[in-house]
Design a protein around this motif. Structure first.
Motif, PDB file in Angstrom:
ATOM      1  N   GLN A   1       5.965  17.653 -16.570  1.00  0.00           N
ATOM      2  CA  GLN A   1       6.133  17.224 -17.818  1.00  0.00           C
ATOM      3  C   GLN A   1       4.705  16.892 -18.429  1.00  0.00           C
ATOM      4  OE1 GLN A   1       9.126  15.008 -18.564  1.00  0.00           O
ATOM      5  NE2 GLN A   1      10.186  16.239 -19.930  1.00  0.00           N
ATOM      6  N   PRO A   2       3.812  18.027 -18.570  1.00  0.00           N
ATOM      7  CA  PRO A   2       2.570  17.409 -18.880  1.00  0.00           C
ATOM      8  C   PRO A   2       2.247  16.722 -20.592  1.00  0.00           C
ATOM      9  CG  PRO A   2       2.306  19.810 -18.347  1.00  0.00           C
ATOM     10  CD  PRO A   2       3.633  19.150 -18.434  1.00  0.00           C
ATOM     11  N   GLU A   3       3.226  17.064 -21.107  1.00  0.00           N
ATOM     12  CA  GLU A   3       3.171  16.240 -22.677  1.00  0.00           C
ATOM     13  C   GLU A   3       3.497  14.844 -22.620  1.00  0.00           C
ATOM     14  OE1 GLU A   3       7.212  17.998 -21.971  1.00  0.00           O
ATOM     15  OE2 GLU A   3       5.275  18.819 -21.691  1.00  0.00           O
ATOM     16  N   ALA A   4       3.989  14.122 -21.411  1.00  0.00           N
ATOM     17  CA  ALA A   4       4.551  12.943 -21.388  1.00  0.00           C
ATOM     18  C   ALA A   4       3.620  11.925 -20.403  1.00  0.00           C
ATOM     19  CB  ALA A   4       6.138  12.933 -20.435  1.00  0.00           C
TER      20      ALA A   4
ATOM     21  N   SER B   1       2.334   9.158  -6.352  1.00  0.00           N
ATOM     22  CA  SER B   1       2.518  10.459  -5.663  1.00  0.00           C
ATOM     23  C   SER B   1       3.776  10.871  -6.624  1.00  0.00           C
ATOM     24  CB  SER B   1       2.894  10.425  -4.444  1.00  0.00           C
ATOM     25  OG  SER B   1       3.812  11.611  -3.950  1.00  0.00           O
ATOM     26  N   LYS B   2       4.862  10.165  -7.043  1.00  0.00           N
ATOM     27  CA  LYS B   2       5.750  10.701  -7.768  1.00  0.00           C
ATOM     28  C   LYS B   2       5.355  10.601  -9.191  1.00  0.00           C
ATOM     29  CE  LYS B   2       8.585  10.486  -4.536  1.00  0.00           C
ATOM     30  NZ  LYS B   2       9.164  11.890  -3.981  1.00  0.00           N
ATOM     31  N   ALA B   3       4.205   9.831  -9.748  1.00  0.00           N
ATOM     32  CA  ALA B   3       3.843  10.011 -11.230  1.00  0.00           C
ATOM     33  C   ALA B   3       3.194  11.402 -11.251  1.00  0.00           C
ATOM     34  CB  ALA B   3       3.000   8.901 -11.381  1.00  0.00           C
ATOM     35  N   MET B   4       2.433  11.746 -10.312  1.00  0.00           N
ATOM     36  CA  MET B   4       1.526  13.034 -10.245  1.00  0.00           C
ATOM     37  C   MET B   4       2.632  14.108 -10.263  1.00  0.00           C
ATOM     38  SD  MET B   4      -1.503  12.236 -10.524  1.00  0.00           S
ATOM     39  CE  MET B   4      -1.244  10.809 -11.299  1.00  0.00           C
ATOM     40  N   ASP B   5       3.666  14.189  -9.430  1.00  0.00           N
ATOM     41  CA  ASP B   5       4.655  15.217  -9.728  1.00  0.00           C
ATOM     42  C   ASP B   5       5.192  15.291 -10.940  1.00  0.00           C
ATOM     43  OD1 ASP B   5       4.185  15.825  -7.016  1.00  0.00           O
ATOM     44  OD2 ASP B   5       6.000  14.484  -6.196  1.00  0.00           O
ATOM     45  N   ALA B   6       5.672  14.103 -11.670  1.00  0.00           N
ATOM     46  CA  ALA B   6       6.430  14.094 -12.940  1.00  0.00           C
ATOM     47  C   ALA B   6       5.229  14.379 -13.956  1.00  0.00           C
ATOM     48  CB  ALA B   6       6.491  12.641 -13.320  1.00  0.00           C
TER      49      ALA B   6
ATOM     50  N   ASP C   1       3.057   8.348 -21.526  1.00  0.00           N
ATOM     51  CA  ASP C   1       4.186   7.406 -21.010  1.00  0.00           C
ATOM     52  C   ASP C   1       4.524   7.172 -19.511  1.00  0.00           C
ATOM     53  OD1 ASP C   1       4.969   7.218 -23.733  1.00  0.00           O
ATOM     54  OD2 ASP C   1       6.563   8.963 -23.591  1.00  0.00           O
ATOM     55  N   ILE C   2       4.092   8.348 -18.831  1.00  0.00           N
ATOM     56  CA  ILE C   2       4.222   8.210 -17.136  1.00  0.00           C
ATOM     57  C   ILE C   2       3.294   7.308 -16.775  1.00  0.00           C
ATOM     58  CG2 ILE C   2       4.170   9.679 -15.147  1.00  0.00           C
ATOM     59  CD1 ILE C   2       5.372  11.877 -16.737  1.00  0.00           C
ATOM     60  N   ARG C   3       1.914   7.292 -17.164  1.00  0.00           N
ATOM     61  CA  ARG C   3       0.855   6.714 -16.794  1.00  0.00           C
ATOM     62  C   ARG C   3       1.098   5.010 -17.060  1.00  0.00           C
ATOM     63  NH1 ARG C   3      -3.731   8.620 -19.710  1.00  0.00           N
ATOM     64  NH2 ARG C   3      -3.585  10.253 -18.071  1.00  0.00           N
ATOM     65  N   ASN C   4       1.590   4.807 -18.257  1.00  0.00           N
ATOM     66  CA  ASN C   4       1.532   3.373 -18.478  1.00  0.00           C
ATOM     67  C   ASN C   4       2.929   2.821 -17.706  1.00  0.00           C
ATOM     68  OD1 ASN C   4      -0.165   3.568 -20.563  1.00  0.00           O
ATOM     69  ND2 ASN C   4       1.349   3.964 -22.308  1.00  0.00           N
ATOM     70  N   ASN C   5       3.876   3.568 -17.519  1.00  0.00           N
ATOM     71  CA  ASN C   5       4.867   3.060 -16.474  1.00  0.00           C
ATOM     72  C   ASN C   5       4.418   3.026 -15.000  1.00  0.00           C
ATOM     73  OD1 ASN C   5       6.918   2.901 -18.461  1.00  0.00           O
ATOM     74  ND2 ASN C   5       7.708   4.918 -18.310  1.00  0.00           N
TER      75      ASN C   5
ATOM     76  N   GLY D   1       0.790  -1.056   0.026  1.00  0.00           N
ATOM     77  CA  GLY D   1       0.045  -0.028  -0.002  1.00  0.00           C
ATOM     78  C   GLY D   1       0.929   1.295  -0.037  1.00  0.00           C
ATOM     79  N   ILE D   2       1.737   1.145   0.913  1.00  0.00           N
ATOM     80  CA  ILE D   2       2.718   2.465   0.870  1.00  0.00           C
ATOM     81  C   ILE D   2       3.299   2.342  -0.466  1.00  0.00           C
ATOM     82  CG2 ILE D   2       4.964   3.139   1.892  1.00  0.00           C
ATOM     83  CD1 ILE D   2       4.013   2.170   4.485  1.00  0.00           C
ATOM     84  N   GLY D   3       3.875   1.426  -1.263  1.00  0.00           N
ATOM     85  CA  GLY D   3       4.763   1.305  -2.328  1.00  0.00           C
ATOM     86  C   GLY D   3       3.853   2.041  -3.527  1.00  0.00           C
ATOM     87  N   VAL D   4       2.673   1.588  -3.423  1.00  0.00           N
ATOM     88  CA  VAL D   4       1.887   2.022  -4.637  1.00  0.00           C
ATOM     89  C   VAL D   4       1.489   3.539  -4.327  1.00  0.00           C
ATOM     90  CG1 VAL D   4      -0.564   1.612  -5.691  1.00  0.00           C
ATOM     91  CG2 VAL D   4       0.909  -0.276  -5.272  1.00  0.00           C
ATOM     92  N   GLY D   5       1.014   3.960  -2.995  1.00  0.00           N
ATOM     93  CA  GLY D   5       0.940   5.298  -2.906  1.00  0.00           C
ATOM     94  C   GLY D   5       2.160   6.118  -3.088  1.00  0.00           C
ATOM     95  N   LEU D   6       3.262   5.832  -3.077  1.00  0.00           N
ATOM     96  CA  LEU D   6       4.633   6.537  -3.360  1.00  0.00           C
ATOM     97  C   LEU D   6       4.468   6.614  -5.054  1.00  0.00           C
ATOM     98  CD1 LEU D   6       7.131   5.602  -0.709  1.00  0.00           C
ATOM     99  CD2 LEU D   6       6.055   7.704  -0.993  1.00  0.00           C
ATOM    100  N   ILE D   7       4.390   5.493  -5.663  1.00  0.00           N
ATOM    101  CA  ILE D   7       4.459   5.409  -6.907  1.00  0.00           C
ATOM    102  C   ILE D   7       3.406   6.586  -7.762  1.00  0.00           C
ATOM    103  CG2 ILE D   7       3.811   4.284  -9.243  1.00  0.00           C
ATOM    104  CD1 ILE D   7       4.748   1.488  -7.366  1.00  0.00           C
TER     105      ILE D   7
END
Length: 64
Positions: free
Chosen positions: A31-34, A22-27, A37-41, A14-20
């Motif tokens: 970089q909104p144009e990516a 969170s970091k994806a939203m920061d990314a 790619d970010i969502r897939n990863n 749960g903590i790991g998925v939450g951090l993933i």
């Protein structure tokens, strides 16, 4: 004792998925144009974390 290990594995997942997420939203914010790619990863990485956690939960429950 195995149930405690299974609970810790679920908590860690749960903590790991939450951090993933969170970091994806920061990314995405940087970089909104990516977004694609970010969502897939993010989805792929979350699935791998959940798979490893499920394996750890099963091993923890079978350890009794």
């Amino acid at each position: 004792m195995g149930a405690i290990g299974a609970g810790i594995a679920a908590l860690g997942a749960g903590i790991g998925v939450g951090l993933i997420g969170s970091k994806a939203m920061d990314a995405i914010a940087r970089q909104p144009e990516a977004v694609g790619d970010i969502r897939n990863n993010m989805i792929l990485t979350a699935a791998l974390v959940e798979g490893a956690a499920l394996f750890a939960i099963v091993v923890g429950l079978l350890a009794n």
